[in-house]
Design a protein around this motif. Structure first.
Motif, PDB file in Angstrom:
ATOM      1  N   LEU A  19       0.917  -8.810  -4.375  1.00 29.68           N
ATOM      2  CA  LEU A  19       0.980  -9.862  -4.784  1.00 29.68           C
ATOM      3  C   LEU A  19       0.534  -9.929  -6.085  1.00 29.68           C
ATOM      4  CD1 LEU A  19       0.980 -13.119  -4.763  1.00 29.68           C
ATOM      5  CD2 LEU A  19      -1.254 -13.050  -3.710  1.00 29.68           C
ATOM      6  N   ARG A  20      -0.549  -9.401  -6.607  1.00 28.65           N
ATOM      7  CA  ARG A  20      -1.201  -9.130  -7.886  1.00 28.65           C
ATOM      8  C   ARG A  20       0.111  -8.835  -9.039  1.00 28.65           C
ATOM      9  NH1 ARG A  20      -2.967  -5.229 -11.604  1.00 28.65           N
ATOM     10  NH2 ARG A  20      -4.696  -5.996 -13.083  1.00 28.65           N
ATOM     11  N   ASP A  21       0.765  -7.717  -8.390  1.00 24.83           N
ATOM     12  CA  ASP A  21       1.912  -7.187  -9.318  1.00 24.83           C
ATOM     13  C   ASP A  21       3.023  -7.943  -9.462  1.00 24.83           C
ATOM     14  OD1 ASP A  21       0.150  -4.814  -9.323  1.00 24.83           O
ATOM     15  OD2 ASP A  21       1.388  -3.590  -7.920  1.00 24.83           O
ATOM     16  N   ALA A  22       3.216  -8.433  -8.411  1.00 23.75           N
ATOM     17  CA  ALA A  22       4.657  -9.504  -8.305  1.00 23.75           C
ATOM     18  C   ALA A  22       4.478 -10.735  -9.592  1.00 23.75           C
ATOM     19  CB  ALA A  22       4.799 -10.084  -7.163  1.00 23.75           C
ATOM     20  N   GLY A  27       4.942 -12.752 -15.331  1.00 22.46           N
ATOM     21  CA  GLY A  27       4.216 -13.576 -16.486  1.00 22.46           C
ATOM     22  C   GLY A  27       3.235 -14.404 -16.069  1.00 22.46           C
ATOM     23  N   GLU A  28       2.673 -14.263 -14.771  1.00 21.06           N
ATOM     24  CA  GLU A  28       1.557 -15.061 -14.295  1.00 21.06           C
ATOM     25  C   GLU A  28       0.424 -14.023 -14.034  1.00 21.06           C
ATOM     26  OE1 GLU A  28       1.654 -18.474 -14.071  1.00 21.06           O
ATOM     27  OE2 GLU A  28       3.799 -18.674 -14.217  1.00 21.06           O
ATOM     28  N   THR A  29      -0.686 -14.749 -13.743  1.00 19.21           N
ATOM     29  CA  THR A  29      -1.930 -13.933 -13.443  1.00 19.21           C
ATOM     30  C   THR A  29      -2.773 -14.499 -12.150  1.00 19.21           C
ATOM     31  OG1 THR A  29      -3.895 -12.900 -14.511  1.00 19.21           O
ATOM     32  CG2 THR A  29      -3.224 -15.229 -15.412  1.00 19.21           C
ATOM     33  N   PRO A  30      -3.459 -13.781 -11.686  1.00 20.82           N
ATOM     34  CA  PRO A  30      -4.196 -14.187 -10.468  1.00 20.82           C
ATOM     35  C   PRO A  30      -5.639 -14.316 -11.039  1.00 20.82           C
ATOM     36  CG  PRO A  30      -3.831 -11.927  -9.990  1.00 20.82           C
ATOM     37  CD  PRO A  30      -3.008 -12.300 -11.362  1.00 20.82           C
ATOM     38  N   HIS A  31      -6.049 -14.271 -12.141  1.00 21.87           N
ATOM     39  CA  HIS A  31      -7.135 -14.072 -12.855  1.00 21.87           C
ATOM     40  C   HIS A  31      -7.324 -15.430 -13.766  1.00 21.87           C
ATOM     41  CE1 HIS A  31      -7.527  -9.923 -11.838  1.00 21.87           C
ATOM     42  NE2 HIS A  31      -5.983  -9.661 -12.416  1.00 21.87           N
ATOM     43  N   ASN A  32      -8.859 -15.711 -13.907  1.00 24.63           N
ATOM     44  CA  ASN A  32      -9.261 -16.859 -14.580  1.00 24.63           C
ATOM     45  C   ASN A  32      -9.730 -16.421 -15.988  1.00 24.63           C
ATOM     46  OD1 ASN A  32      -8.438 -18.948 -12.759  1.00 24.63           O
ATOM     47  ND2 ASN A  32     -10.543 -18.894 -11.643  1.00 24.63           N
ATOM     48  N   GLY A  33      -9.631 -17.235 -17.091  1.00 29.60           N
ATOM     49  CA  GLY A  33     -10.347 -17.002 -18.502  1.00 29.60           C
ATOM     50  C   GLY A  33     -10.189 -15.254 -18.747  1.00 29.60           C
ATOM     51  N   SER A  77     -14.637 -17.217   3.495  1.00 21.38           N
ATOM     52  CA  SER A  77     -14.125 -18.223   2.736  1.00 21.38           C
ATOM     53  C   SER A  77     -12.464 -18.135   2.841  1.00 21.38           C
ATOM     54  CB  SER A  77     -14.088 -17.891   1.135  1.00 21.38           C
ATOM     55  OG  SER A  77     -13.568 -16.669   0.803  1.00 21.38           O
ATOM     56  N   GLY A  78     -11.898 -17.277   3.332  1.00 22.14           N
ATOM     57  CA  GLY A  78     -10.266 -17.218   3.576  1.00 22.14           C
ATOM     58  C   GLY A  78      -9.721 -16.794   2.356  1.00 22.14           C
ATOM     59  N   LEU A  79     -10.583 -16.368   1.157  1.00 23.52           N
ATOM     60  CA  LEU A  79      -9.751 -15.947   0.159  1.00 23.52           C
ATOM     61  C   LEU A  79      -9.297 -14.679   0.434  1.00 23.52           C
ATOM     62  CD1 LEU A  79     -12.122 -17.116  -2.881  1.00 23.52           C
ATOM     63  CD2 LEU A  79      -9.840 -18.100  -1.887  1.00 23.52           C
ATOM     64  N   ARG A  80      -8.353 -14.063  -0.507  1.00 21.46           N
ATOM     65  CA  ARG A  80      -7.595 -12.788  -0.439  1.00 21.46           C
ATOM     66  C   ARG A  80      -7.829 -12.185  -1.666  1.00 21.46           C
ATOM     67  NH1 ARG A  80      -4.204 -11.432   3.878  1.00 21.46           N
ATOM     68  NH2 ARG A  80      -4.509  -9.604   2.983  1.00 21.46           N
ATOM     69  N   LEU A  81      -7.682 -10.684  -1.874  1.00 23.50           N
ATOM     70  CA  LEU A  81      -7.759 -10.129  -3.084  1.00 23.50           C
ATOM     71  C   LEU A  81      -6.037  -9.975  -3.585  1.00 23.50           C
ATOM     72  CD1 LEU A  81     -10.312  -7.545  -3.191  1.00 23.50           C
ATOM     73  CD2 LEU A  81     -10.369  -9.910  -4.193  1.00 23.50           C
ATOM     74  N   ALA A  82      -5.431 -10.589  -4.437  1.00 29.24           N
ATOM     75  CA  ALA A  82      -4.237 -10.409  -4.713  1.00 29.24           C
ATOM     76  C   ALA A  82      -3.761  -8.823  -4.916  1.00 29.24           C
ATOM     77  CB  ALA A  82      -3.679 -11.340  -6.222  1.00 29.24           C
TER      78      ALA A  82
END
Length: 107
Positions: A19-22, A27-33, A77-82
């Protein structure tokens, strides 16, 4: 070909893509700031790429379970690491607030 729905945009990827690589390739990012620069680059050690994912993806692996089990994350939390999530079908991805994306009650 799976489609990732992320922040109003549709990104296509190969089945099994990380997911992170895709997202980064589109041109998108799974990160904030600043986490866009200050991150572990996919090694599952920082936790800054945590996202909510709904759709056909891989199960959590050991590295992902380990990182999401300590603060500021919560294993429930149900979160995943991209950086550890492989995409197998269409998915909806939401990035929450906070440096690590840990604020699931805010956007």
């Amino acid at each position: 070909m799976p489609t990732i729905h992320f922040e109003g945009r549709d990104v296509e990827c190969e089945a099994g893509a990380v997911l992170r690589d895709a997202l980064l390739a589109a041109g998108e990012t799974p990160h904030n700031g600043l986490a866009d620069t200050l991150n572990c680059h996919g090694m599952a050690t920082c936790g800054t790429c945590a996202v909510a994912v709904d759709g056909d993806v891989s199960e959590r692996n050991a590295a992902e379970r380990r990182r999401l089990s300590f603060p500021p994350h919560d294993a429930d939390s149900g979160l995943r690491l991209a950086c550890q999530t492989e995409v197998y079908g269409d998915v909806d991805v939401t990035k929450h607030g906070g440096f690590w994306g840990q604020h699931v009650d805010e956007k």
